[in-house]
Design a protein around this motif. Sequence first.
Motif, PDB file in Angstrom:
ATOM      1  N   ASN A 195       0.821  -1.226   0.000  1.00  0.00           N
ATOM      2  CA  ASN A 195       0.000   0.000   0.000  1.00  0.00           C
ATOM      3  C   ASN A 195       0.847   1.265   0.000  1.00  0.00           C
ATOM      4  OD1 ASN A 195      -2.592  -1.321   0.153  1.00  0.00           O
ATOM      5  ND2 ASN A 195      -2.092  -1.838   2.287  1.00  0.00           N
ATOM      6  N   ARG A 196       2.071   1.155   0.532  1.00  0.00           N
ATOM      7  CA  ARG A 196       2.916   2.340   0.673  1.00  0.00           C
ATOM      8  C   ARG A 196       4.356   2.010   0.254  1.00  0.00           C
ATOM      9  NH1 ARG A 196       0.010   1.405   4.964  1.00  0.00           N
ATOM     10  NH2 ARG A 196       1.802   0.635   6.158  1.00  0.00           N
ATOM     11  N   GLY A 254      12.219  11.129   5.590  1.00  0.00           N
ATOM     12  CA  GLY A 254      12.153  10.279   6.767  1.00  0.00           C
ATOM     13  C   GLY A 254      10.734   9.818   7.060  1.00  0.00           C
ATOM     14  N   SER A 255       9.768  10.730   6.913  1.00  0.00           N
ATOM     15  CA  SER A 255       8.371  10.365   7.153  1.00  0.00           C
ATOM     16  C   SER A 255       7.873   9.384   6.098  1.00  0.00           C
ATOM     17  CB  SER A 255       7.496  11.620   7.153  1.00  0.00           C
ATOM     18  OG  SER A 255       7.842  12.478   8.227  1.00  0.00           O
ATOM     19  N   ALA A 256       8.186   9.669   4.823  1.00  0.00           N
ATOM     20  CA  ALA A 256       7.709   8.812   3.732  1.00  0.00           C
ATOM     21  C   ALA A 256       8.285   7.408   3.838  1.00  0.00           C
ATOM     22  CB  ALA A 256       8.068   9.442   2.389  1.00  0.00           C
ATOM     23  N   ILE A 257       9.570   7.320   4.167  1.00  0.00           N
ATOM     24  CA  ILE A 257      10.210   6.002   4.269  1.00  0.00           C
ATOM     25  C   ILE A 257       9.758   5.291   5.549  1.00  0.00           C
ATOM     26  CG2 ILE A 257      12.423   4.812   4.446  1.00  0.00           C
ATOM     27  CD1 ILE A 257      13.593   7.235   2.841  1.00  0.00           C
ATOM     28  N   GLY A 258       9.608   6.070   6.605  1.00  0.00           N
ATOM     29  CA  GLY A 258       9.212   5.471   7.871  1.00  0.00           C
ATOM     30  C   GLY A 258       7.849   4.800   7.811  1.00  0.00           C
ATOM     31  N   GLU A 259       6.908   5.385   7.054  1.00  0.00           N
ATOM     32  CA  GLU A 259       5.563   4.814   6.985  1.00  0.00           C
ATOM     33  C   GLU A 259       5.407   3.802   5.849  1.00  0.00           C
ATOM     34  OE1 GLU A 259       3.425   8.247   4.189  1.00  0.00           O
ATOM     35  OE2 GLU A 259       3.008   8.150   6.344  1.00  0.00           O
ATOM     36  N   ALA A 260       6.475   3.590   5.060  1.00  0.00           N
ATOM     37  CA  ALA A 260       6.396   2.654   3.940  1.00  0.00           C
ATOM     38  C   ALA A 260       6.211   1.217   4.441  1.00  0.00           C
ATOM     39  CB  ALA A 260       7.655   2.746   3.088  1.00  0.00           C
ATOM     40  N   PRO A 328      -2.779   1.683  -8.404  1.00  0.00           N
ATOM     41  CA  PRO A 328      -2.671   1.976  -6.972  1.00  0.00           C
ATOM     42  C   PRO A 328      -3.403   3.260  -6.597  1.00  0.00           C
ATOM     43  CG  PRO A 328      -0.733   2.765  -8.084  1.00  0.00           C
ATOM     44  CD  PRO A 328      -1.589   2.108  -9.148  1.00  0.00           C
ATOM     45  N   ALA A 329      -3.641   3.426  -5.299  1.00  0.00           N
ATOM     46  CA  ALA A 329      -4.171   4.695  -4.797  1.00  0.00           C
ATOM     47  C   ALA A 329      -3.066   5.739  -4.845  1.00  0.00           C
ATOM     48  CB  ALA A 329      -4.670   4.507  -3.367  1.00  0.00           C
ATOM     49  N   THR A 330      -3.393   6.958  -5.221  1.00  0.00           N
ATOM     50  CA  THR A 330      -2.370   7.997  -5.436  1.00  0.00           C
ATOM     51  C   THR A 330      -2.380   9.096  -4.382  1.00  0.00           C
ATOM     52  OG1 THR A 330      -3.890   9.205  -6.879  1.00  0.00           O
ATOM     53  CG2 THR A 330      -2.414   7.606  -7.928  1.00  0.00           C
ATOM     54  N   GLY A 331      -3.317   9.036  -3.443  1.00  0.00           N
ATOM     55  CA  GLY A 331      -3.430  10.133  -2.482  1.00  0.00           C
ATOM     56  C   GLY A 331      -2.197  10.327  -1.637  1.00  0.00           C
ATOM     57  N   ARG A 332      -1.590   9.231  -1.182  1.00  0.00           N
ATOM     58  CA  ARG A 332      -0.388   9.349  -0.350  1.00  0.00           C
ATOM     59  C   ARG A 332       0.738  10.028  -1.098  1.00  0.00           C
ATOM     60  NH1 ARG A 332       3.938   5.640  -0.360  1.00  0.00           N
ATOM     61  NH2 ARG A 332       5.397   5.940   1.381  1.00  0.00           N
ATOM     62  N   ILE A 336       2.952  13.536  -0.316  1.00  0.00           N
ATOM     63  CA  ILE A 336       4.415  13.621  -0.238  1.00  0.00           C
ATOM     64  C   ILE A 336       4.938  14.680  -1.197  1.00  0.00           C
ATOM     65  CG2 ILE A 336       6.551  12.353  -0.695  1.00  0.00           C
ATOM     66  CD1 ILE A 336       5.067   9.814   0.257  1.00  0.00           C
ATOM     67  N   GLN A 337       4.399  14.698  -2.406  1.00  0.00           N
ATOM     68  CA  GLN A 337       4.837  15.691  -3.391  1.00  0.00           C
ATOM     69  C   GLN A 337       4.562  17.111  -2.903  1.00  0.00           C
ATOM     70  OE1 GLN A 337       2.637  14.232  -6.773  1.00  0.00           O
ATOM     71  NE2 GLN A 337       4.378  13.058  -7.578  1.00  0.00           N
ATOM     72  N   GLN A 338       3.409  17.322  -2.271  1.00  0.00           N
ATOM     73  CA  GLN A 338       3.094  18.645  -1.740  1.00  0.00           C
ATOM     74  C   GLN A 338       4.068  19.019  -0.632  1.00  0.00           C
ATOM     75  OE1 GLN A 338       0.992  20.950  -2.804  1.00  0.00           O
ATOM     76  NE2 GLN A 338       1.667  22.333  -1.165  1.00  0.00           N
ATOM     77  N   ALA A 339       4.382  18.075   0.241  1.00  0.00           N
ATOM     78  CA  ALA A 339       5.335  18.352   1.322  1.00  0.00           C
ATOM     79  C   ALA A 339       6.714  18.689   0.766  1.00  0.00           C
ATOM     80  CB  ALA A 339       5.413  17.151   2.265  1.00  0.00           C
ATOM     81  N   LEU A 340       7.098  18.035  -0.322  1.00  0.00           N
ATOM     82  CA  LEU A 340       8.397  18.321  -0.939  1.00  0.00           C
ATOM     83  C   LEU A 340       8.457  19.744  -1.495  1.00  0.00           C
ATOM     84  CD1 LEU A 340       9.002  14.939  -2.795  1.00  0.00           C
ATOM     85  CD2 LEU A 340      10.366  15.835  -0.897  1.00  0.00           C
ATOM     86  N   THR A 341       7.363  20.223  -2.070  1.00  0.00           N
ATOM     87  CA  THR A 341       7.363  21.592  -2.614  1.00  0.00           C
ATOM     88  C   THR A 341       7.501  22.624  -1.499  1.00  0.00           C
ATOM     89  OG1 THR A 341       4.945  21.781  -2.545  1.00  0.00           O
ATOM     90  CG2 THR A 341       5.928  20.884  -4.558  1.00  0.00           C
TER      91      THR A 341
END
Length: 536
Positions: A195-196, A254-260, A328-332, A336-341
């Motif tokens: 899922n992630r 760190g957040s994106a990888i941590g929740e993967a 896949p679901a694309t919301g996650r 992440i992309q918004q946080a990167l900007t």
Amino acid sequence: MRVYEAFAAALLEHNADTVFGLMGDANLLYVCDYSERGGRFVPAVHEAGSVSMADAWSRMTGRVGVASVTHGPAVTNTVTALVEAVRSHSHVLLLSGDTPREPTYLQRLDLSAVAAAAGAGYEKVYRPESVVRDLNRALQRVVAEDRPVLLDLPVGYLRKDAGTPQPAVRAVRPHAGAPTEEELGDALGLIAAANRPVVLAGRGAVLSGARDELIALSERLAAPLATSLLARDYFRGHPSNIGICGNLSHSVAGSAIGEADCIIAFGASLNVFTSFEGEITAGKKIVQVDADPGAFGSYTRVDEAVAGDAKAVAAAMNAALDAVGHRPATGRLRGIQQALTEHRPADEFADRSAADTVDVRTAAIRLDEVLPEKRVVVNDIGRFVAGVWPYLHVADPGDFASMGAFGSIGLGLAGAIGAAIARPGDLTVALVGDGGFMMSLAELTTAVRQRLPLLVVVLDDGAYGAEHFKLVHHGLDPAYSFNPWPEPVPIAQAIGARGMTVRKLAELDALTDIVADLDGPFLVDIKLDPDVNVLA
């Protein structure tokens, strides 16, 4: 034709148009002949420097780097740099030669034992008339085994008749293709169920040229794109790029990888730095793709291992996912992309610059802004790198070399010289600590003699930084780590280079104009506070 002449000619037939080294009895005849034939021989100050130059030159060109030294102590002098090249899987051919056949000869040494101790391959010229065939074999082993090889050309052969030498035969790199559908089945099932997921590229993916295929895979999986340190900036500019995975990750990564729940690694060893000593991989499904089956599970457990070329495997995965209509679901990923900007590097830390020192992280961010975007970056190793790597970028991972696979300081300056020779059209930036700079100081004269456009950045805390931190950690006096070095800039000027000392961040802005027209090395000594520990 004599052996030394046949050998020099064969080197050029193999497109070895640059050789780094020091002359002595074992190599002076063919080095001179090689130069007369149009080859470029770059004389280093120290034998270790010649190997580090050949190492970084190879990393920048994708070709075999050649270092040539004489026998005995010249070979033992190369060992630390040779181990670094071995640990980095660098394509380096180290040329030396057995001493005269006299049991009491002063410089006698078992060359095969030295190569074995370093982890390098060993080959020798068996007969005068086999010199080119034996060179062919040594070069093929360098490429096939992804490690340096020491070639022993006995000094007693050099003036003998080579007969009619065989032609030079180009070394061919083995290619691991795509796995079968059956071999991919379990890995694809695990990936499709995630899922992630996160798609992670290592240096093997870079060498494979897998960027487009991995981006396509990330889009099919709605997965962010991460890299190991040695593949840094491979996805730079892509909206899903979260950067370095591991102990150098920024907060969004760190957040994106941590929740993967799944990491799909291509050509990455998943070492203790990338996995953050196993914290990142714990509790996640791991799919590891590598052309070398020996890489699987070396550092962390793997749920599914796929042997094959990163580019070919990623393409096969894309085709298989398309065939089953995976959506896949694309919301996650959009989050992440918004946080990167919205992410700003300077938000990751509190600037601890002081009246006469600069925070290494702030300095790295400013260097990233004022230096040309297209640049080659070569670093020595030391505490300072943790404050530089996340903030000073390169346009492509092929523009970056870390001379730290063996954990030895003092190899970075020579490596940067080799990189500057390999990439004469680009600015090369050497990142070194003050301890590593003083250890390799003499090699700066090579950059002066070669008139290289090399920017040497000394991150100068006046101490052995890692030891300073450890002394504090153990409750001991950190003053034991201090080194009252001579000032680096006057030393550089005495050697024939130019330089400047930086105590204020704004002073770095002058580099924009300075590097625009470099006709030789320029040293920047950035003063740091040893009590500012970016590793804490």
